[in-house]
Design an enzyme around this catalytic site. Structure first.
Site, PDB file in Angstrom:
ATOM      1  N   GLY A   1       0.829  -1.194   0.000  1.00  0.00           N
ATOM      2  CA  GLY A   1       0.000   0.000   0.000  1.00  0.00           C
ATOM      3  C   GLY A   1       0.861   1.240   0.000  1.00  0.00           C
ATOM      4  O   GLY A   1       2.025   1.212   0.404  1.00  0.00           O
ATOM      5  N   GLU A   2       0.274   2.328  -0.482  1.00  0.00           N
ATOM      6  CA  GLU A   2       1.018   3.563  -0.544  1.00  0.00           C
ATOM      7  C   GLU A   2       0.137   4.719  -0.140  1.00  0.00           C
ATOM      8  O   GLU A   2      -1.010   4.800  -0.560  1.00  0.00           O
ATOM      9  CB  GLU A   2       1.528   3.794  -1.973  1.00  0.00           C
ATOM     10  CG  GLU A   2       3.023   3.817  -2.053  1.00  0.00           C
ATOM     11  CD  GLU A   2       3.517   3.840  -3.490  1.00  0.00           C
ATOM     12  OE1 GLU A   2       4.132   4.853  -3.846  1.00  0.00           O
ATOM     13  OE2 GLU A   2       3.284   2.860  -4.216  1.00  0.00           O
TER      14      GLU A   2
ATOM     15  N   PHE B   1       2.665  10.022   2.290  1.00  0.00           N
ATOM     16  CA  PHE B   1       4.036  10.144   2.797  1.00  0.00           C
ATOM     17  C   PHE B   1       4.692   8.815   3.121  1.00  0.00           C
ATOM     18  O   PHE B   1       5.890   8.721   3.263  1.00  0.00           O
ATOM     19  CB  PHE B   1       4.061  11.033   4.049  1.00  0.00           C
ATOM     20  CG  PHE B   1       3.350  10.423   5.223  1.00  0.00           C
ATOM     21  CD1 PHE B   1       4.033   9.576   6.085  1.00  0.00           C
ATOM     22  CD2 PHE B   1       2.004  10.699   5.474  1.00  0.00           C
ATOM     23  CE1 PHE B   1       3.378   9.001   7.165  1.00  0.00           C
ATOM     24  CE2 PHE B   1       1.348  10.134   6.556  1.00  0.00           C
ATOM     25  CZ  PHE B   1       2.040   9.279   7.401  1.00  0.00           C
ATOM     26  N   GLY B   2       3.884   7.774   3.228  1.00  0.00           N
ATOM     27  CA  GLY B   2       4.449   6.496   3.627  1.00  0.00           C
ATOM     28  C   GLY B   2       4.078   5.378   2.692  1.00  0.00           C
ATOM     29  O   GLY B   2       3.282   5.543   1.777  1.00  0.00           O
ATOM     30  N   GLN B   3       4.706   4.257   2.907  1.00  0.00           N
ATOM     31  CA  GLN B   3       4.324   3.068   2.161  1.00  0.00           C
ATOM     32  C   GLN B   3       4.408   1.845   3.066  1.00  0.00           C
ATOM     33  O   GLN B   3       5.052   1.873   4.105  1.00  0.00           O
ATOM     34  CB  GLN B   3       5.199   2.907   0.925  1.00  0.00           C
ATOM     35  CG  GLN B   3       6.676   2.888   1.223  1.00  0.00           C
ATOM     36  CD  GLN B   3       7.496   2.629  -0.038  1.00  0.00           C
ATOM     37  OE1 GLN B   3       7.070   1.931  -0.939  1.00  0.00           O
ATOM     38  NE2 GLN B   3       8.703   3.179  -0.082  1.00  0.00           N
ATOM     39  N   VAL B   4       3.716   0.798   2.645  1.00  0.00           N
ATOM     40  CA  VAL B   4       3.735  -0.459   3.381  1.00  0.00           C
ATOM     41  C   VAL B   4       4.224  -1.536   2.427  1.00  0.00           C
ATOM     42  O   VAL B   4       3.721  -1.664   1.309  1.00  0.00           O
ATOM     43  CB  VAL B   4       2.329  -0.831   3.902  1.00  0.00           C
ATOM     44  CG1 VAL B   4       2.396  -2.124   4.715  1.00  0.00           C
ATOM     45  CG2 VAL B   4       1.735   0.286   4.749  1.00  0.00           C
TER      46      VAL B   4
ATOM     47  N   ASP C   1     -10.545   7.826  11.098  1.00  0.00           N
ATOM     48  CA  ASP C   1     -10.763   7.468   9.697  1.00  0.00           C
ATOM     49  C   ASP C   1     -11.210   6.014   9.592  1.00  0.00           C
ATOM     50  O   ASP C   1     -10.708   5.254   8.776  1.00  0.00           O
ATOM     51  CB  ASP C   1      -9.488   7.709   8.877  1.00  0.00           C
ATOM     52  CG  ASP C   1      -9.761   7.728   7.371  1.00  0.00           C
ATOM     53  OD1 ASP C   1     -10.944   7.841   6.980  1.00  0.00           O
ATOM     54  OD2 ASP C   1      -8.804   7.621   6.591  1.00  0.00           O
TER      55      ASP C   1
HETATM   56  N1  ADE Z   1      -1.618  -3.139   3.536  1.00  0.00           N
HETATM   57  C1  ADE Z   1      -1.361  -2.211   4.442  1.00  0.00           C
HETATM   58  N2  ADE Z   1      -1.070  -2.763   5.614  1.00  0.00           N
HETATM   59  C2  ADE Z   1      -1.148  -4.102   5.443  1.00  0.00           C
HETATM   60  C3  ADE Z   1      -0.989  -5.232   6.292  1.00  0.00           C
HETATM   61  N3  ADE Z   1      -0.673  -5.078   7.571  1.00  0.00           N
HETATM   62  N4  ADE Z   1      -1.180  -6.445   5.775  1.00  0.00           N
HETATM   63  C4  ADE Z   1      -1.502  -6.577   4.494  1.00  0.00           C
HETATM   64  N5  ADE Z   1      -1.672  -5.575   3.640  1.00  0.00           N
HETATM   65  C5  ADE Z   1      -1.495  -4.343   4.116  1.00  0.00           C
END
Ligand code: ADE
Length: 316
Positions: free
Chosen positions: A32-33, A36-39, A177
């Site tokens: 995910g994006e 300011f951050g990304q995962v 949110d």
């Molecule tokens: N996308 C954002 N956070 C996540 C997470 N903890 N597990 C899977 N997808 C994600």
């Protein structure tokens, strides 16, 4: 110490026991994006004494992040560290703070966010005219065929989110949110609330800010949050009502054709969304209680846990 993208060193307050050696973490795909951050997906070696790599989600800043954004991530991590464990939230695992950028390790949820998960499992319309369309059930991300969701599954989802929120509220955390996009689906369809540690800045009158899928977060906001920026557990309750509506529409978009200017007036006039076709009167009544104009007239999350548990025990 961590390094800012600018190269500056920055001290991060963290208990040694949470430190995870960055050399034992391999990063994978982006999950995910945000702005300011990304995962990213990560594989942690040697976590909890395990010999096999454990899949985790790794939160980090983007290259162009500022010191303020680092502060936000640190603050989010601190909330994660201090609130403790609950099955219906995304739990903190550890962090890499030394010798490089800050990585915050949290639980990985294999089925992604609840909104996309529900949309992928919408019941197929049956067309009796013409030829029979082959009915393909949607595939889950792991390519297993999904078993069709029942009404009871939807009530169970509602219950789990209420439990997670009851826990967060007991820790004095306001989500700000709460929406299906911020609930993740883990193994065995366990739901986990995420992104609750953020101090949000919906403040700058940025009502037109859209999510990555083009929807407007204001449509989840309680009137007092919308008009006076008064966020509380009671404004989270309102958002929970909208989330219920999302569950029972299989990831529908709230007030799809309503422009923001009209939304304000609509809410003031007491207009509320219609009951979703897959909902029962009982569940719709729960939504309506969450959408009481005055915060004090709305239920608490503990009330909701009880009510939804009751509905769940009667559901077939
Ligand atoms: N996308 C954002 N956070 C996540 C997470 N903890 N597990 C899977 N997808 C994600």
């Amino acid at each position: 110490y961590t390094r800012l993208p600018s190269g500056e060193e920055y001290a991060i307050p963290i208990d040694r026991k949470w430190e995870f050696h960055r050399g034992n973490l391999e990063l994978g795909e982006t999950l995910g994006e945000g702005a300011f951050g990304q995962v990213r997906k990560g594989y942690a070696i040697g976590l909890w004494g395990r010999l096999d790599p454990i899949i985790v989600a790794v939160k980090m800043l983007k290259n162009d992040a500022t010191e303020k954004e680092l502060n936000d991530l640190v603050q989010e991590m601190q909330i994660l560290m201090t609130i403790g464990h609950h099955i219906n939230i995304i739990n903190f695992i550890g962090a890499c703070t030394e010798n490089g950028p800050l990585y915050v390790l949290v639980e990985f949820a294999p089925y992604g966010n609840m909104r996309d998960f529900l949309k992928a499992q919408r019941p197929q319309q049956h067309f009796s005219s013409g030829y029979e369309m082959p009915l393909h059930r949607p595939l889950l991300p792991d390519n297993r065929e999904a078993k069709p969701l029942t009404y009871k599954d939807l009530v169970s989802f509602s219950y789990q989110v209420a439990r997670g929120m009851e826990y967060l509220a007991s820790k004095k955390v306001i989500h700000r949110d709460l929406a299906a996009r911020n609930v993740l689906v883990a193994e065995d369809y366990v739901l986990k609330i995420c992104d609750f540690g953020l101090t949000r800045n919906v403040a700058q009158n940025d009502y037109y800010r859209k999510t990555t899928d083009g929807r407007l977060p204001v449509k989840w906001m309680a009137p007092e949050a919308l008009f006076d920026r008064k966020y509380s557990t009671k404004s989270d309750i309102w958002s929970f009502g909208v989330l219920l509506w999302e569950i029972f529409t299989f990831g529908g978009t709230p007030y799809p054709s309503v422009p923001i200017e009209n939304l304000f007036q609509l809410l003031r006039d007491g207009h509320r969304m219609e009951p979703p076709p897959c909902s029962t009167i009982e569940m719709y009544q729960v939504m309506l209680r969450c959408w009481k104009y005055l915060p004090a007239d709305r239920p608490t999350f503990s009330d909701l846990v009880q009510t939804v548990d009751n509905i769940l025990s009667k559901a077939m």
